[in-house]
Design an enzyme around this catalytic site. Structure first.
Site, short mmCIF file in Angstrom:
data_model
loop_
_atom_site.label_atom_id
_atom_site.label_comp_id
_atom_site.label_asym_id
_atom_site.label_seq_id
_atom_site.Cartn_x
_atom_site.Cartn_y
_atom_site.Cartn_z
N GLN A 43 24.24 -2.70 -22.79
CA GLN A 43 23.56 -3.02 -21.54
C GLN A 43 24.24 -2.36 -20.33
O GLN A 43 25.39 -2.66 -20.05
CB GLN A 43 23.61 -4.54 -21.40
CG GLN A 43 22.73 -5.11 -20.34
CD GLN A 43 22.64 -6.62 -20.50
OE1 GLN A 43 22.71 -7.15 -21.60
NE2 GLN A 43 22.48 -7.31 -19.40
N CYS A 126 18.87 0.91 -24.98
CA CYS A 126 20.01 0.01 -24.89
C CYS A 126 19.66 -1.41 -25.28
O CYS A 126 18.50 -1.82 -25.27
CB CYS A 126 20.58 0.02 -23.47
SG CYS A 126 19.51 -0.75 -22.26
N CYS A 127 20.68 -2.16 -25.70
CA CYS A 127 20.54 -3.60 -25.91
C CYS A 127 21.84 -4.23 -25.43
O CYS A 127 22.63 -3.56 -24.76
CB CYS A 127 20.26 -3.91 -27.37
SG CYS A 127 21.52 -3.36 -28.52
N GLY A 128 22.10 -5.47 -25.75
CA GLY A 128 23.27 -6.17 -25.22
C GLY A 128 24.56 -5.40 -25.39
O GLY A 128 25.25 -5.08 -24.43
N THR A 134 19.72 -1.60 -30.82
CA THR A 134 19.70 -0.15 -30.58
C THR A 134 19.86 0.58 -31.91
O THR A 134 19.15 1.55 -32.18
CB THR A 134 20.84 0.24 -29.62
OG1 THR A 134 20.71 -0.54 -28.43
CG2 THR A 134 20.79 1.71 -29.26
#
Lengths: 194, 299
Positions: A43, A126-128, A134
């Site tokens: 993120q 994107c992710c966390g 991702t």
């Protein structure tokens, strides 16, 4: 008495810092280029601003279950970066998903179709933490590129940190039906062609 | 006074007050007082033996150092063995994969069930060319723009490498490039740079910052790009090189280390991270600025 002596010594040894610390550019966590104009990361936030500036992003595919911070949203809108929220809602009952839930087939399909349209590039997925969600999307993309599964898994696991990869994610990558993905052949990015 | 001397924490202060004056003599007096006295007559012979052992150890270390210096560019025995082992593997694989490649070229389907399965899946996808299966080298990733990194490529990776349209390859290991690889490079018109360096192997072998500087000069020159950087495993030597590249991009060290560890796992070396941090970038920055190679660009 001896205390004062050592005190005096330490003052003698003091060094004067003549330069301020140099500016450091901070990429988002787990950042890595995937292909030309395609990047992956955890993120991003406003501290990554100077880094993101260089990438000239047009689109961010946001797979995290959390929403971006307010100042980051402002940054994106002032730089004309499109944030595509994919996978934040459950497709069936429209409830927000848990951070640990795996992506659904529909989410992967949607993300891949965004990636396969070069009009959206330069693009960041994107992710966390930039690990599993991702990794799922990039893994499916790699299969679409014709990578063998062992190489896909090796890449996925490189980004998953100390706790390693999740078997469920790898099963999802293996079983994802590539035939679902609909692409406009004129919009395919160069690196997917021969 | 008696009350104080019973308290162990007060003793030092009391002593100081008594001796006063020069702190060094006072300390030595203190040391003498607390040094255990060995009545045992064998004590001295023991200590001599211990000294002898120390002497022998330092001699051995010295001999090792000399050997290493004589061998100069060569790595330590341990390192060499490791490298050669992997090289033999490479050669063995080379023959095997050569046969495989021929089989593929002759359109003879491979007998492994797995391969066929994947191929069938690939053919089903609308975009793929010829249904060919791509195998990137282990630890492969783009670094920036058309600079790539990986482990030592195998013949099975050649199809994948072709797609990168490489102009050059930078190899960071001292051993000769395998013949089949050389042939592949010739076919593809890829230029080979070889800078044989040893990785950081504690405590004697250190990665050479001069060689890293030379390597960076090659890598950041657009004339040589697209370029693939590789060593044996793509972990340590390549990791150090990429770390220095990231410093040229002014990345924060924390993120550089994180990237290093990701690619070196599970064999991260603190020495490598130290190298990345302590590398003196002045020369390379000067070189890069003179040639207008900085800032490194993403496209």
């Amino acid at each position: 008495m001896s205390v004062t002596v050592s005190d005096h010594d330490s003052k003698k040894n003091l060094k004067i810092i003549s330069q301020p610390p140099t500016l450091r550019i901070i990429p988002p966590l787990n950042f890595c280029p995937v292909e030309k104009h395609l990047y992956r990361s955890g993120q991003p936030s406003i501290i990554n601003q100077s880094f993101l500036q260089d990438l000239n992003l047009k689109t961010i595919i946001w797979l995290a279950s959390e929403e971006p911070q307010e100042d980051f949203l402002d940054y994106c809108s002032s730089n004309n970066i499109d944030i595509e929220f994919v996978g934040m809602m459950n497709d069936y009952n429209y409830q927000s998903v848990n951070p640990w839930d795996a992506l659904t087939e529909g989410t992967i399909k949607k993300a891949l179709e965004l990636i396969l349209n070069k009009e959206n590039h330069p693009l960041l997925v994107c992710c966390g933490m930039g690990r599993h969600r991702t990794g799922t999307v990039i893994g499916c993309l790699r299969r679409l590129q014709g990578w063998n599964l062992a190489s896909v898994s090796e890449e996925y696991r490189r980004f998953t940190g100390a706790r390693g990869g999740r078997i469920l994610v790898e099963l999802l990558i293996e079983s994802f039906d590539l035939g679902l993905v609909e692409v406009n052949s004129e919009m395919i990015p160069e690196w997917l062609k021969n | 006074m008696n009350e104080y001397s019973e308290d162990p924490f007060q003793m030092d202060e009391d002593l100081k007050n008594d001796s006063g004056g020069d702190p060094s003599t006072k300390n030595s007096a203190l040391l003498e007082d607390i040094t255990p006295r060995y009545e045992d007559p064998t004590y001295h012979s023991q200590s001599i033996m211990y000294q002898d052992r120390e002497e022998i150890r330092s001699k051995i270390a010295h001999i090792k150092l000399e050997e290493r210096n004589a061998a100069n560019n060569n790595t330590t025995e341990e390192d060499e063995e490791e490298v050669y082992d992997e090289d033999i593997d490479d050669k063995f694989d080379t023959e095997q994969y050569n046969e495989q490649l021929q089989a593929q070229n002759g359109n003879i389907p491979h007998s492994q069930g797995n391969r066929i399965e994947v191929k069938a899946g690939a053919e089903a996808s609308p975009i793929l060319d010829e249904g060919a299966e791509l195998t990137p080298p282990e630890n492969f990733a783009p670094v920036i723009n058309t600079i790539y990194r990986s482990s030592f490529p195998q013949p099975v990776n050649f199809t994948f490498l072709k797609k990168l349209k490489l102009k050059s390859i930078l190899c960071l290991i001292p051993e000769d490039y395998p013949l089949l690889h050389q042939k592949f490079l010739e076919e593809q018109g890829i230029k080979l740079f070889q800078l044989g360096m040893s990785g950081n192997k504690e405590p004697f072998v250190k990665i050479s910052s001069e060689l890293i500087t030379d390597a960076i000069k090659i890598v950041i020159d657009p004339e040589n790009q697209p370029i693939l950087i590789h060593c044996n495993r793509g972990k340590h030597r390549t990791g150090c090189l990429v770390g220095v590249l990231r410093r040229l991009q002014k990345w924060s060290l924390t993120i550089i280390f994180d990237e290093y560890r990701k690619f070196a796992a599970p064999k991260e070396r603190p020495m490598d991270q130290q190298f990345i941090e302590l590398y003196d970038e002045r020369e390379i920055v000067k070189f890069a600025k003179e040639n207008e190679f900085l800032p490194l660009k993403w496209d």
